[in-house]
Scaffold this active site. Structure first.
Site, mmCIF file in Angstrom:
data_model
loop_
_atom_site.group_PDB
_atom_site.id
_atom_site.type_symbol
_atom_site.label_atom_id
_atom_site.label_comp_id
_atom_site.label_asym_id
_atom_site.label_seq_id
_atom_site.Cartn_x
_atom_site.Cartn_y
_atom_site.Cartn_z
ATOM 1 N N HIS A 1 0.817 -1.218 0.000
ATOM 2 C CA HIS A 1 0.000 0.000 0.000
ATOM 3 C C HIS A 1 0.850 1.267 0.000
ATOM 4 C CE1 HIS A 1 0.381 -0.018 4.517
ATOM 5 N NE2 HIS A 1 0.348 1.287 4.324
ATOM 6 N N ASP B 1 -0.281 -7.399 1.265
ATOM 7 C CA ASP B 1 0.266 -6.054 1.475
ATOM 8 C C ASP B 1 1.785 -6.118 1.672
ATOM 9 O OD1 ASP B 1 0.343 -3.331 1.775
ATOM 10 O OD2 ASP B 1 -0.287 -3.348 3.880
ATOM 11 N N SER C 1 4.327 2.575 8.092
ATOM 12 C CA SER C 1 3.898 1.505 7.186
ATOM 13 C C SER C 1 5.064 0.997 6.349
ATOM 14 C CB SER C 1 2.801 2.013 6.253
ATOM 15 O OG SER C 1 1.585 2.138 6.937
#
Length: 812
Positions: A624, A667, A762
Site C-alpha cells: 500500500h 500487502d 507503514s
C-alpha cells in the site's frame, strides 16, 4: 542442552524398546540431588541406569542420575521433594513421577505422595508404629504398598481412596483429602490438565501442537515448556475457560474440548494478596474502578458487555462482585467496564511494596536482553556485569529472584556481591567455565551463556553492555577453529582449556571408557588425542585427560570467522531495546537498526513509508506504500539515516528501478535498487525467516520508524518500541480485532494501548531476536487507529512469502 540434543542423548544411550519406560520419569538436564541413601554404579546407558533403579531392593529408588562421560549411574531414595538440588555439568536427573505427584488417579491405589493428615486435620500414625493403634497393614505385612512414614495410602483398595491410622486414640482411621490428578477430569479452568483427550466437543480430531498444518499457530511446545503441549492433547495455554485445541479440519481453526470437572475439592490455592504482586493473578483486593476511573461491570453480568470470563467458567479465580481480577494471565488485573463504549481496561492496584519489581520475579515477562554486538568476559567471568540473558542453546534465563521453574539458593540476598540483577548471565559460584544462568525450561536446570572470553573476541576490551566489540579473527590456523558447538571440528588441538594433555580416544589409561571410542563412534573423528565433540555437547569439544584425577575437560577452540562479508541481523551498534509502552516508544540509538530504510518520493524527498533492507539490492515494504505511483522512478530509498530531515554525508540515497507486488494482493512488495547498497556499520540487511516459520505467542519483538508520534518526544529521529506478539486466536477475539486478522498476518502490541506503529511507519520492520540475530518477521501493514487500547497493530507475516521473495530476487 536443548530438547533435540536431549532426545539424541536418549537415542544414543537407550536400548531398543526402553524409551516408553521413561514416561514414568521427569528428566532435568544439569541437575544433581544431594542424597543420603544412594548407590553409585557403572552403567553404559540410560537404559542400564533405569533397570538398576527399577530393580533396586535395598531401598525404594525414587530417582537416578546418569553421567554419560563417566558412564556412571547414581540411584537414590530421595527426590527433589525431599532433598536439595545442585547444578552439575553433563548429568541428567530422572525422578519417578509417582513420587512427585500429590494427586490420585481413580481410588488412589498408586498414590505415593506425602499427605500425612486426614480430612479433619488429624495427624496420621506411622504405618510401622503400633500405638495408639495396632495396624492391620504395615510395611512388613504389605511391603509393596508404599507404607512409608505416616503418609496416606490405600493398601486395601478402599473405594473412598487413601486413608491412614490416626494419632487420635478414639479414631482408628480416617480418609485423607487427596485431589484427583487432572488426567480424566479438570479443576478450575483446566490450566493444569494433563490428560490425553484429543477430540473437541463436536468430535473433531485435534491437531498436534508441534504441527503447523492445517493451522499455523504460535503455541510452539519448545517455547512453552511449562504448558505441557504434548502430542495433540487438549490443553489451556492461554487463559481460556477450559482446555481446547486446534483442529485437523481446515475450516475450523480451534474448538473447546469436553473435559469433565473433577468432583473432589481442588488443591488449595497459593497465597493471595490485597496488593499487586507479579501480574496480579493472586490479587484478591476490592478495587473496582479502572485506571481511567471507569466503574467495573460485575463479572456475573452480561451488560453492557457480553463475555465468557464468568464465575462459572473461572471457578478458582474469585470473580466476586465487580472487583478487578486477572483470571486469564493478562499483564495486570483488569475488568469489563460499565461504559458501553469501553469494553475493558486495566486497573491501578497498589504494589505490595517489595524491593523486587514484579517483572524481575516473573520470568515470563522478562525481555530478551542478549546483546548482538558481542560482549565478552574477563577470566572466568566472575566480574561480568553485562546484560546477556540467553544460554548457548538460545534458552531464556530465569530471573535470579524467581524460584520458578527452578528452585535454588543463588539469590541476590545470598550472593550480594555477584550482581544478580534481573535474569542476566552471571557467575556467582566462581565457575571456571564462565557465566551461566538457570533457564526458563523446566527440563533444563541451567546452562552456560552465549558469551565468549575477551581473549577470543579481540582481547583486552573491558566488559560493557554499551561498548561495541567486533570479533577479530582468531590467531590460529584457519582449520583449527569451530563452527557452532564444534561437533564437526577436526583440528589438532590436544590439550584442555586448563592446559592438561588429552588422553588418546583409543586408550583406556589413565581412564577406562567404553562409549566414546573410534570403534563405537567411527564418524566422530576420534583420532589420536585430538579434542572432539562426539556427543554434541553444547559446551564444545572436550577430551578425556591424562590427569588420573580429572576424567575429562573442555578444550578452548575458537569460533571460525564468518565466511560472508557481513552477517544479516547483527547491528554494529547495540540497540537500546527500550521496554517502554513508535507512538510512546523511545528514540533509538543511532544506527542500531541498520536495515531500516526511509521510502521517499524521488523529487520532493519527503518520507512517507518505511521498509527493510534484506539484501544489498533489495528492500521489502508494504504494497500500500506504492499506491502513489506504479512507476519505480517515482521513488528513492534512504539508507543509514537516523534523522528524518537532516541527512549526514554517510547516508546513502539510491533510486528504485523495479517494483514487484505480491501476485495475490498481499500487502507486501519488493523494491529493487538501481545499484547495490554499500554495506557499512550503518547499513546492514535484516535476516529473512525460514519459510512458514511462526513466531511464538508473547515473543517480544521490535518495531522502528519515523512515523506519526502523536506529540510524544523524539519526533524526527528514528524511534523504536518493544511489542509482544499476540497469537491470532487471541487477536481475533471479538473484543480485539474480531476475526479481521488473516493467517498470512500476525498482530503485536500492548492491549492497554499507548505504543504502536502509526502513519509513516507503514512498510517498516517488525524484527524478533533469535539466539544471536534479528529476524524480519513482519511488515507493518494496518491497524484500527494508532496505539488504541485493545487494537494491536497488524503485520504481514514475512515467513509466508519467503519463497516468493527469494524466487523474485533469484530470477531478476
Amino acid at each position: 542442552m536443548d530438547h533435540k540434543e536431549i532426545i539424541l542423548l536418549f537415542l544414543l544411550f537407550l536400548k531398543p524398546g526402553q524409551g516408553d519406560s521413561l514416561d514414568g520419569y521427569v528428566s532435568t538436564q544439569g541437575a544433581s540431588l544431594h542424597s543420603l541413601t544412594k548407590k553409585q554404579l557403572a552403567a553404559g546407558s540410560i537404559a542400564d541406569c533405569l533397570a538398576k533403579c527399577e530393580g533396586e531392593t535395598d531401598f525404594i529408588c525414587r530417582s537416578f542420575q546418569y553421567h554419560s562421560k563417566e558412564q556412571q549411574c547414581v540411584i537414590m531414595a530421595e527426590n527433589s521433594k525431599t532433598s536439595s538440588i545442585i547444578r552439575m555439568r553433563d548429568v541428567i536427573l530422572f525422578e519417578k513421577r509417582v513420587y512427585l505427584s500429590e494427586c490420585k488417579t481413580g481410588i488412589g491405589k498408586g498414590y505415593r505422595g506425602t499427605m500425612s493428615k486426614t480430612k479433619t486435620g488429624v495427624t496420621c500414625q506411622k504405618w510401622s508404629d503400633t500405638s495408639p493403634h495396632v495396624p492391620k497393614y504395615s510395611p512388613s505385612t504389605h511391603p509393596s504398598e508404599g507404607l512409608e512414614e505416616n503418609y496416606c495410602r490405600n493398601p486395601d483398595n478402599d473405594e473412598q481412596g487413601p486413608w491412614c491410622y490416626t494419632t487420635d486414640p478414639d479414631q482408628r482411621y480416617e480418609y485423607c483429602n487427596i485431589p484427583e490428578c487432572e488426567e480424566e477430569c479438570m479443576y478450575c479452568s483446566g490450566e493444569k490438565y494433563e490428560g490425553k483427550i484429543s477430540k473437541t466437543m463436536s468430535g473433531l480430531d485435534c491437531q498436534s501442537w508441534d504441527s503447523q498444518s492445517p493451522h499455523a499457530h504460535g503455541y510452539i511446545p519448545a517455547k512453552f515448556p511449562s504448558k505441557n503441549l504434548k502430542m495433540n492433547y487438549c490443553r489451556n495455554p492461554d487463559g481460556e475457560p477450559r482446555p481446547w485445541c486446534f483442529t485437523t479440519d481446515p475450516n475450523k481453526r480451534w474448538e473447546y474440548c469436553d473435559i469433565p470437572r473433577c468432583t473432589t475439592p481442588p488443591p488449595p490455592p497459593g497465597p493471595t494478596y490485597q496488593c499487586l504482586k507479579g501480574r496480579g493473578e493472586n490479587y484478591r483486593g476490592t478495587v473496582s474502578v479502572t485506571a481511567s476511573g471507569k466503574t467495573c461491570q460485575r463479572w456475573s453480568e452480561q451488560t453492557p458487555h457480553r463475555h465468557n470470563r464468568t464465575p462459572e467458567n473461572f471457578p478458582c479465580k474469585n470473580l466476586e462482585e465487580n472487583y478487578c481480577r486477572n483470571p486469564d494471565g493478562e499483564t495486570a488485573p483488569w475488568c469489563y467496564t460499565t461504559d458501553s463504549q469501553l469494553r475493558w481496561e486495566y486497573c491501578e492496584i497498589p504494589s505490595c511494596g517489595s524491593s523486587v519489581s514484579p517483572d524481575q520475579s516473573d520470568s515470563s515477562v522478562l525481555p530478551e536482553q542478549t546483546p548482538v554486538v558481542q560482549e565478552c568476559y574477563q577470566g572466568n567471568g566472575k566480574s561480568y556485569r553485562g546484560t546477556s540473558s540467553t544460554t548457548n542453546t538460545g534458552k531464556k534465563c530465569q530471573s535470579w529472584v524467581s524460584m520458578t521453574p527452578h528452585s535454588h539458593s543463588k539469590t541476590p540476598a545470598n550472593f550480594p556481591d555477584a550482581g544478580l540483577e534481573m535474569n542476566y548471565c552471571r557467575n556467582p559460584d566462581n565457575d571456571q567455565r564462565g557465566p551461566w544462568c538457570f533457564t526458563t525450561d523446566p527440563s533444563v536446570r541451567w546452562e552456560y551463556c552465549n558469551l565468549k572470553r575477551c581473549s577470543e573476541t579481540g582481547g583486552g576490551v573491558a566488559e560493557s553492555a554499551i561498548v561495541p566489540q567486533v570479533p577479530s579473527a582468531p590467531g590460529t590456523s584457519e582449520t583449527d577453529c569451530m563452527y557452532g558447538n564444534g561437533k564437526e571440528y577436526r583440528g589438532k588441538t590436544a590439550v584442555t582449556a586448563a592446559g592438561t594433555p588429552c588422553q588418546e580416544w583409543a586408550a583406556q589409561e589413565p581412564h577406562s571408557h567404553r562409549i566414546f571410542t573410534p570403534q563405537t563412534n567411527p564418524r566422530a573423528g576420534l583420532e589420536k588425542n585430538y579434542c572432539r565433540n562426539p556427543d554434541g555437547d553444547v559446551n564444545g569439544p572436550w577430551c578425556y585427560t591424562m590427569n588420573p584425577r580429572k576424567l575429562y575437560d573442555y578444550c578452548n577452540i575458537p569460533l571460525c570467522a564468518s565466511l560472508s562479508s557481513f552477517e544479516c541481523g547483527k547491528p554494529q551498534v547495540e540497540p537500546k531495546k527500550c521496554p517502554g509502552r513508535v507512538v510512546g516508544g523511545c528514540v533509538a540509538n543511532p544506527h542500531s537498526w541498520p536495515w531500516q530504510i526511509s521510502l521517499r518520493t524521488r523529487f520532493s524527498g519527503q518520507h512517507f513509508c518505511g521498509g527493510t533492507l534484506i539484501s544489498p539490492e533489495w528492500v521489502l515494504t508494504a504494497a500500500h506504500c506504492l499506491e502513489k505511483s506504479s512507476r519505480p522512478e517515482f521513488y528513492k530509498v534512504i539508507l543509514g539515516a537516523h534523522e528524518e530531515r537532516i541527512l549526514g554525508s554517510d547516508v546513502q540515497q539510491i533510486a528504485v528501478t523495479k517494483l514487484v507486488l505480491e501476485p495475490n494482493d498481499a500487502d507486501i512488495a519488493l523494491l529493487k535498487l538501481s545499484r547495490p547498497a554499500t554495506i557499512t556499520d550503518n547499513v546492514i540487511p535484516a535476516c529473512l525467516p525460514s519459510p512458514n516459520y511462526v513466531v511464538a505467542d508473547r515473543t517480544l519483538c521490535y518495531i522502528t520508524g519515523w512515523g506519526e508520534t502523536k506529540g510524544t518526544p523524539g519526533a524526527g529521529r528514528l524511534k523504536e518500541a518493544q511489542l509482544p506478539v499476540i497469537e491470532n486466536k487471541v487477536c481475533n477475539r471479538a473484543e480485539y480485532l474480531n476475526n479481521r486478522v488473516k493467517s498470512t498476518e500476525l498482530c503485536a502490541g500492548h492491549l492497554a494501548g499507548g505504543i504502536d506503529s502509526c502513519q509513516g511507519d507503514s512498510g517498516g520492520p517488525l524484527v524478533c531476536f533469535e539466539k544471536d540475530k534479528y529476524i524480519l518477521q513482519g511488515v507493518t501493514s494496518w491497524g484500527l487507529g494508532c496505539a488504541r487500547p485493545n487494537k494491536p497493530g497488524v503485520y504481514v507475516r514475512v515467513s509466508r512469502y519467503v519463497n516468493w521473495i527469494e524466487r523474485e530476487m533469484r530470477n531478476d
